[in-house]
Design a protein around this motif. Structure first.
Motif, PDB file in Angstrom:
ATOM      1  N   PRO A   1       6.536   7.662  12.456  1.00  0.00           N
ATOM      2  CA  PRO A   1       5.848   8.272  11.307  1.00  0.00           C
ATOM      3  C   PRO A   1       5.314   9.653  11.676  1.00  0.00           C
ATOM      4  N   ASP A   2       5.252  10.511  10.699  1.00  0.00           N
ATOM      5  CA  ASP A   2       4.658  11.839  10.874  1.00  0.00           C
ATOM      6  C   ASP A   2       3.199  11.706  10.419  1.00  0.00           C
ATOM      7  N   TYR A   3       2.306  11.589  11.381  1.00  0.00           N
ATOM      8  CA  TYR A   3       0.903  11.296  11.073  1.00  0.00           C
ATOM      9  C   TYR A   3       0.238  12.416  10.284  1.00  0.00           C
ATOM     10  N   PHE A   4       0.638  13.652  10.525  1.00  0.00           N
ATOM     11  CA  PHE A   4       0.056  14.767   9.769  1.00  0.00           C
ATOM     12  C   PHE A   4       0.441  14.666   8.298  1.00  0.00           C
ATOM     13  N   VAL A   5       1.707  14.306   8.028  1.00  0.00           N
ATOM     14  CA  VAL A   5       2.155  14.147   6.646  1.00  0.00           C
ATOM     15  C   VAL A   5       1.441  12.963   6.000  1.00  0.00           C
ATOM     16  N   LEU A   6       1.296  11.877   6.759  1.00  0.00           N
ATOM     17  CA  LEU A   6       0.593  10.709   6.215  1.00  0.00           C
ATOM     18  C   LEU A   6      -0.853  11.060   5.859  1.00  0.00           C
ATOM     19  N   ASP A   7      -1.537  11.799   6.740  1.00  0.00           N
ATOM     20  CA  ASP A   7      -2.921  12.217   6.447  1.00  0.00           C
ATOM     21  C   ASP A   7      -2.969  13.087   5.199  1.00  0.00           C
ATOM     22  N   HIS A   8      -2.028  14.019   5.081  1.00  0.00           N
ATOM     23  CA  HIS A   8      -1.979  14.901   3.911  1.00  0.00           C
ATOM     24  C   HIS A   8      -1.753  14.086   2.636  1.00  0.00           C
ATOM     25  N   MET A   9      -0.814  13.147   2.705  1.00  0.00           N
ATOM     26  CA  MET A   9      -0.514  12.336   1.519  1.00  0.00           C
ATOM     27  C   MET A   9      -1.710  11.480   1.117  1.00  0.00           C
ATOM     28  N   LYS A  10      -2.442  10.963   2.094  1.00  0.00           N
ATOM     29  CA  LYS A  10      -3.621  10.150   1.779  1.00  0.00           C
ATOM     30  C   LYS A  10      -4.711  11.013   1.150  1.00  0.00           C
ATOM     31  N   ARG A  11      -4.965  12.186   1.746  1.00  0.00           N
ATOM     32  CA  ARG A  11      -5.991  13.089   1.195  1.00  0.00           C
ATOM     33  C   ARG A  11      -5.626  13.567  -0.211  1.00  0.00           C
ATOM     34  N   SER A  12      -4.320  13.727  -0.453  1.00  0.00           N
ATOM     35  CA  SER A  12      -3.859  14.215  -1.760  1.00  0.00           C
ATOM     36  C   SER A  12      -3.744  13.107  -2.795  1.00  0.00           C
ATOM     37  N   GLY A  13      -3.980  11.871  -2.378  1.00  0.00           N
ATOM     38  CA  GLY A  13      -3.902  10.758  -3.312  1.00  0.00           C
ATOM     39  C   GLY A  13      -2.475  10.296  -3.576  1.00  0.00           C
ATOM     40  N   LEU A  14      -1.532  10.698  -2.740  1.00  0.00           N
ATOM     41  CA  LEU A  14      -0.138  10.295  -2.911  1.00  0.00           C
ATOM     42  C   LEU A  14       0.175   8.978  -2.213  1.00  0.00           C
ATOM     43  N   LEU A  15      -0.768   8.504  -1.415  1.00  0.00           N
ATOM     44  CA  LEU A  15      -0.557   7.288  -0.636  1.00  0.00           C
ATOM     45  C   LEU A  15      -1.824   6.441  -0.736  1.00  0.00           C
ATOM     46  N   CYS A  16      -1.657   5.183  -1.111  1.00  0.00           N
ATOM     47  CA  CYS A  16      -2.839   4.315  -1.227  1.00  0.00           C
ATOM     48  C   CYS A  16      -3.319   3.913   0.171  1.00  0.00           C
ATOM     49  N   ASP A  17      -4.555   3.441   0.244  1.00  0.00           N
ATOM     50  CA  ASP A  17      -5.152   3.070   1.533  1.00  0.00           C
ATOM     51  C   ASP A  17      -4.336   2.001   2.251  1.00  0.00           C
ATOM     52  N   GLU A  18      -3.847   1.022   1.508  1.00  0.00           N
ATOM     53  CA  GLU A  18      -3.091  -0.072   2.111  1.00  0.00           C
ATOM     54  C   GLU A  18      -1.807   0.434   2.772  1.00  0.00           C
ATOM     55  N   ASP A  19      -1.072   1.295   2.072  1.00  0.00           N
ATOM     56  CA  ASP A  19       0.170   1.838   2.635  1.00  0.00           C
ATOM     57  C   ASP A  19      -0.116   2.746   3.819  1.00  0.00           C
ATOM     58  N   TYR A  20      -1.191   3.517   3.733  1.00  0.00           N
ATOM     59  CA  TYR A  20      -1.563   4.412   4.832  1.00  0.00           C
ATOM     60  C   TYR A  20      -1.876   3.604   6.094  1.00  0.00           C
ATOM     61  N   GLU A  21      -2.694   2.565   5.944  1.00  0.00           N
ATOM     62  CA  GLU A  21      -3.047   1.721   7.095  1.00  0.00           C
ATOM     63  C   GLU A  21      -1.811   1.068   7.703  1.00  0.00           C
ATOM     64  N   PHE A  22      -0.879   0.629   6.853  1.00  0.00           N
ATOM     65  CA  PHE A  22       0.348   0.024   7.354  1.00  0.00           C
ATOM     66  C   PHE A  22       1.180   1.044   8.144  1.00  0.00           C
ATOM     67  N   ALA A  23       1.280   2.260   7.628  1.00  0.00           N
ATOM     68  CA  ALA A  23       2.119   3.287   8.257  1.00  0.00           C
ATOM     69  C   ALA A  23       1.563   3.750   9.598  1.00  0.00           C
ATOM     70  N   ILE A  24       0.247   3.834   9.734  1.00  0.00           N
ATOM     71  CA  ILE A  24      -0.304   4.349  10.992  1.00  0.00           C
ATOM     72  C   ILE A  24      -0.390   3.278  12.073  1.00  0.00           C
ATOM     73  N   GLN A  25      -0.075   2.039  11.744  1.00  0.00           N
ATOM     74  CA  GLN A  25      -0.086   0.974  12.746  1.00  0.00           C
ATOM     75  C   GLN A  25       1.170   0.990  13.608  1.00  0.00           C
TER      76      GLN A  25
END
Length: 104
Positions: free
Chosen positions: A24-48
């Motif tokens: 995973p590209d953690y910087f992109v995941l952080d950006h998507m979470k901050r922008s509201g493009l990724l829900c908390d559940e999906d974000y937590e799953f991706a960074i694991q």
């Protein structure tokens, strides 16, 4: 981004073997979470994601070996002990200093 997408459509190659799980590209995941493009559940799953092998010998978070617990207990006991003789010397010294100040 189009170039990166092509790699995914063609089957991403990693060291000449097909990657089952791309990193995973953690910087992109952080950006998507901050922008509201990724829900908390999906974000937590991706960074694991991890490439570490699963080992049964890895300790749980917060685990302390018995030696560490014993050392910490000894330190706590030493913090709670009192040096009565030292306190008495300090009290007498302070009493002498105060008595000298009172003399005219």
């Amino acid at each position: 981004m189009i170039h990166i997408a092509e790699h995914f459509y063609e089957g991403r190659q990693l060291n000449s073997s097909r990657a089952e799980h791309p990193r995973p590209d953690y910087f992109v995941l952080d950006h998507m979470k901050r922008s509201g493009l990724l829900c908390d559940e999906d974000y937590e799953f991706a960074i694991q994601y991890t490439e570490r092998p699963r080992l049964s010998t890895i300790c749980e978070p917060g685990f302390q070996p018995p030696e560490t617990r014993a050392r910490e207990e000894r330190q706590m006991r030493s913090l709670n002990s009192y040096d009565l003789a030292g306190e008495e010397r300090l009290r007498r010294r302070e009493a002498r200093v105060h008595s000298r100040r009172r003399r005219p």
